[in-house]
Design a protein around this motif. Structure first.
Motif, PDB file in Angstrom:
ATOM      1  N   ILE A  35      15.266  28.464  22.921  1.00  0.00           N
ATOM      2  CA  ILE A  35      16.399  29.301  23.315  1.00  0.00           C
ATOM      3  C   ILE A  35      16.143  30.697  22.766  1.00  0.00           C
ATOM      4  N   LYS A  36      16.025  31.643  23.633  1.00  0.00           N
ATOM      5  CA  LYS A  36      15.852  33.025  23.214  1.00  0.00           C
ATOM      6  C   LYS A  36      17.213  33.583  22.810  1.00  0.00           C
ATOM      7  N   ILE A  37      17.265  34.240  21.670  1.00  0.00           N
ATOM      8  CA  ILE A  37      18.529  34.762  21.160  1.00  0.00           C
ATOM      9  C   ILE A  37      18.448  36.279  21.041  1.00  0.00           C
ATOM     10  N   ILE A  38      19.340  36.955  21.722  1.00  0.00           N
ATOM     11  CA  ILE A  38      19.464  38.413  21.622  1.00  0.00           C
ATOM     12  C   ILE A  38      20.867  38.699  21.104  1.00  0.00           C
ATOM     13  N   LYS A  39      20.965  39.091  19.858  1.00  0.00           N
ATOM     14  CA  LYS A  39      22.282  39.313  19.261  1.00  0.00           C
ATOM     15  C   LYS A  39      22.863  40.659  19.690  1.00  0.00           C
ATOM     16  N   SER A  40      24.151  40.678  19.841  1.00  0.00           N
ATOM     17  CA  SER A  40      24.845  41.902  20.228  1.00  0.00           C
ATOM     18  C   SER A  40      24.782  42.930  19.105  1.00  0.00           C
ATOM     19  N   THR A  41      24.570  44.154  19.468  1.00  0.00           N
ATOM     20  CA  THR A  41      24.569  45.254  18.484  1.00  0.00           C
ATOM     21  C   THR A  41      25.908  45.973  18.453  1.00  0.00           C
ATOM     22  N   GLU A  42      26.804  45.589  19.342  1.00  0.00           N
ATOM     23  CA  GLU A  42      28.139  46.204  19.407  1.00  0.00           C
ATOM     24  C   GLU A  42      29.181  45.093  19.354  1.00  0.00           C
ATOM     25  N   LEU A  43      29.480  44.650  18.148  1.00  0.00           N
ATOM     26  CA  LEU A  43      30.415  43.546  17.978  1.00  0.00           C
ATOM     27  C   LEU A  43      31.838  43.996  18.244  1.00  0.00           C
ATOM     28  N   LYS A  44      32.600  43.100  18.869  1.00  0.00           N
ATOM     29  CA  LYS A  44      33.995  43.412  19.196  1.00  0.00           C
ATOM     30  C   LYS A  44      34.880  43.216  17.971  1.00  0.00           C
ATOM     31  N   GLN A  45      36.061  43.793  18.030  1.00  0.00           N
ATOM     32  CA  GLN A  45      37.046  43.567  16.977  1.00  0.00           C
ATOM     33  C   GLN A  45      37.684  42.195  17.193  1.00  0.00           C
ATOM     34  N   LYS A  46      37.626  41.378  16.181  1.00  0.00           N
ATOM     35  CA  LYS A  46      38.177  40.027  16.292  1.00  0.00           C
ATOM     36  C   LYS A  46      39.682  40.042  16.071  1.00  0.00           C
ATOM     37  N   PRO A  47      40.402  39.109  16.660  1.00  0.00           N
ATOM     38  CA  PRO A  47      41.845  39.008  16.406  1.00  0.00           C
ATOM     39  C   PRO A  47      42.115  38.774  14.924  1.00  0.00           C
ATOM     40  N   LYS A  48      43.202  39.343  14.455  1.00  0.00           N
ATOM     41  CA  LYS A  48      43.589  39.141  13.064  1.00  0.00           C
ATOM     42  C   LYS A  48      44.494  37.918  12.958  1.00  0.00           C
ATOM     43  N   LYS A  49      44.561  37.373  11.767  1.00  0.00           N
ATOM     44  CA  LYS A  49      45.450  36.239  11.533  1.00  0.00           C
ATOM     45  C   LYS A  49      46.868  36.644  11.867  1.00  0.00           C
ATOM     46  N   GLY A  50      47.529  35.852  12.666  1.00  0.00           N
ATOM     47  CA  GLY A  50      48.891  36.166  13.080  1.00  0.00           C
ATOM     48  C   GLY A  50      48.977  36.819  14.447  1.00  0.00           C
ATOM     49  N   ASP A  51      47.834  37.321  14.971  1.00  0.00           N
ATOM     50  CA  ASP A  51      47.830  37.896  16.309  1.00  0.00           C
ATOM     51  C   ASP A  51      48.106  36.814  17.350  1.00  0.00           C
ATOM     52  N   SER A  52      48.777  37.196  18.418  1.00  0.00           N
ATOM     53  CA  SER A  52      49.027  36.258  19.506  1.00  0.00           C
ATOM     54  C   SER A  52      47.721  36.013  20.263  1.00  0.00           C
ATOM     55  N   LEU A  53      47.382  34.756  20.465  1.00  0.00           N
ATOM     56  CA  LEU A  53      46.169  34.390  21.189  1.00  0.00           C
ATOM     57  C   LEU A  53      46.569  33.715  22.496  1.00  0.00           C
ATOM     58  N   LYS A  54      46.815  34.524  23.506  1.00  0.00           N
ATOM     59  CA  LYS A  54      47.162  33.963  24.808  1.00  0.00           C
ATOM     60  C   LYS A  54      45.946  33.248  25.370  1.00  0.00           C
ATOM     61  N   PHE A  55      46.156  32.072  25.916  1.00  0.00           N
ATOM     62  CA  PHE A  55      45.044  31.220  26.330  1.00  0.00           C
ATOM     63  C   PHE A  55      44.150  31.936  27.336  1.00  0.00           C
ATOM     64  N   GLY A  56      42.833  31.941  27.041  1.00  0.00           N
ATOM     65  CA  GLY A  56      41.832  32.380  27.998  1.00  0.00           C
ATOM     66  C   GLY A  56      41.803  33.864  28.304  1.00  0.00           C
ATOM     67  N   THR A  57      42.183  34.716  27.361  1.00  0.00           N
ATOM     68  CA  THR A  57      42.221  36.159  27.633  1.00  0.00           C
ATOM     69  C   THR A  57      41.274  36.969  26.758  1.00  0.00           C
ATOM     70  N   ILE A  58      40.785  36.396  25.660  1.00  0.00           N
ATOM     71  CA  ILE A  58      39.889  37.088  24.741  1.00  0.00           C
ATOM     72  C   ILE A  58      38.556  36.351  24.725  1.00  0.00           C
ATOM     73  N   PHE A  59      37.436  37.084  24.705  1.00  0.00           N
ATOM     74  CA  PHE A  59      36.130  36.451  24.749  1.00  0.00           C
ATOM     75  C   PHE A  59      35.239  36.974  23.632  1.00  0.00           C
ATOM     76  N   THR A  60      34.364  36.114  23.150  1.00  0.00           N
ATOM     77  CA  THR A  60      33.581  36.405  21.951  1.00  0.00           C
ATOM     78  C   THR A  60      32.404  37.328  22.274  1.00  0.00           C
ATOM     79  N   ASP A  61      31.526  37.528  21.296  1.00  0.00           N
ATOM     80  CA  ASP A  61      30.444  38.507  21.417  1.00  0.00           C
ATOM     81  C   ASP A  61      29.264  38.036  22.255  1.00  0.00           C
TER      82      ASP A  61
END
Length: 393
Positions: A35-61
């Motif tokens: 498996i070739k792995i190319i890591k992102s150089t521009e990481l997104k801001q992750k949700p903070k504890k207590g943030d609303s996590l509406k199903f299926g609207t936020i995606f990882t790096d």
């Protein structure tokens, strides 16, 4: 690049069988997969504890991507930064709907372990869907390793608050740039991750369900048991009608006689009637849910009589009138256990357990989520731990 050994499910040169789908040749040997792995150089801001996590609207790096062609089978597995994909407007997925998707979850336990819940069942179901949709089977070892490594890379995205999880969406799309009705010769397999809260805004509070008797979702012999977008788009018209009336989901009846209960749009359905647990039998038009299978096993362990059979909606209404309809709940990866407080069929309103969650529904929720998070001992072998192997990648 990470190397791992798999028991070869390598696809040799495929041939078409009599039904027009691929036959998958296998070799009984071991090979090295990379498996070739190319890591992102521009990481997104992750949700903070207590943030609303509406199903299926936020995606990882990151996301996993792998290609298929007739000459080489499944090849070129990569974990790359999450982003748009380039695909021809003539790609067959857009015109003939040849695609499969799955859904499962990762959890971070109180002890820090990362756990997948019954991933082999999801992989098995994915390949059952692939077979029905004439998509080449994905080797189990590659599928599982892809899940583990992607979750490991983006493990910091796994939320830990009650009712949250990292939702995992594997899917396959047909990519041949061709306008003609036949199975595609090329495919793309992708896995994306989404930190999510409860599927329903109500959470564990009972939902209201509309029993649909005008539109149908699937029929025996069709693709109702496959996890594919066509089944879900078929449900949208009735779903709109139900939402307009204030109901969360649609409960489907069979497509022939319009009287036998099948499933809810996003869940399998269970009824506790006079002490018995009853759920529609898998007849070819119902999705074989992983959570459904787990609930059946637990109920039988706990001594409840469980019946998998046809359920006439009239029978259900009569049980309600006689005070024997004790609990109703849905099961699914997204919702886990979702108690139902109200069913509407035609002009009949059936309130279940005074609109409150039932004792068995609560016990099932506590047990399944307890196993998923490692809080309850997994005596069934349902959880798979994501081991750490990428420290130096």
């Amino acid at each position: 690049m990470i190397k791992f050994y798999i028991e070869t499910n390598e696809v040799a040169v495929p041939t078409f069988n009599s039904s027009g789908c691929y036959d998958i040749a296998r070799k009984d040997e071991y090979q090295t997969m990379e498996i070739k792995i190319i890591k992102s150089t521009e990481l997104k801001q992750k949700p903070k504890k207590g943030d609303s996590l509406k199903f299926g609207t936020i995606f990882t790096d990151h996301m996993f991507v792998m290609d298929y062609n007739k000459e080489g089978g499944w090849n070129n597995p990569q974990i790359i930064p999450y982003g748009d994909i380039s695909i021809a407007p003539s790609a067959m997925v857009f015109h003939y709907g040849q695609e499969m998707f799955e859904g499962l979850k990762a959890y971070k336990g109180d002890d820090g372990r990362i756990l997948l819940f019954r991933p082999l069942k999801n992989i098995e179901r994915a390949n059952q869907s692939n077979n029905r949709l004439c998509i080449p089977e994905i080797p189990e070892d590659i599928f599982l390793e892809a899940l583990k490594r992607l979750v490991e890379i983006d493990q910091d995205w796994i939320p830990t608050e009650e009712g949250t999880s990292l939702y995992i969406r594997p899917f396959v799309i047909a990519t041949d740039p061709f306008l003609g009705v036949r199975p595609s010769d090329t495919y793309k397999f992708i896995i994306i991750l989404s930190p999510s809260g409860p599927y329903y805004p109500e959470g564990l509070n009972p939902v209201k369900i509309w029993v649909e008797d005008e539109y149908v979702r699937a029929v025996k012999g069709g693709i109702g048991y496959a996890k594919t977008g066509g089944n879900y788009v078929a449900s949208m018209k009735a779903q709109e009608k139900a939402h307009a009336e204030g109901y969360s989901q649609v409960l489907w009846l069979d497509g022939i006689e319009r009287k036998y209960i099948e499933e809810v749009g996003a869940m399998n359905i269970f009824f506790k009637v006079d002490g018995k647990v009853i759920t529609p039998a898998l007849s070819g038009s119902i999705l074989p849910g992983v959570t459904r299978a787990s609930v059946i096993e637990l109920c039988r362990e706990w001594g409840y009589p469980v019946e998998e059979r046809r359920i006439d909606v009239e029978e259900l209404y009569e049980a309600h009138k006689q005070g024997k309809l004790e609990e109703v709940w849905g099961t699914g990866t997204a919702a886990v256990i979702s108690p139902v407080g109200l069913l509407r069929w035609k002009d009949h309103l059936m309130t279940i357990n005074h609109g409150k969650i039932g004792e068995l529904s609560q016990k099932l929720y506590d047990t399944v989520t307890g196993i998923q998070r490692g809080r309850i001992e997994d005596t069934h072998g349902w959880t798979v731990e994501v081991d750490s192997v990428l420290e130096n990648v």
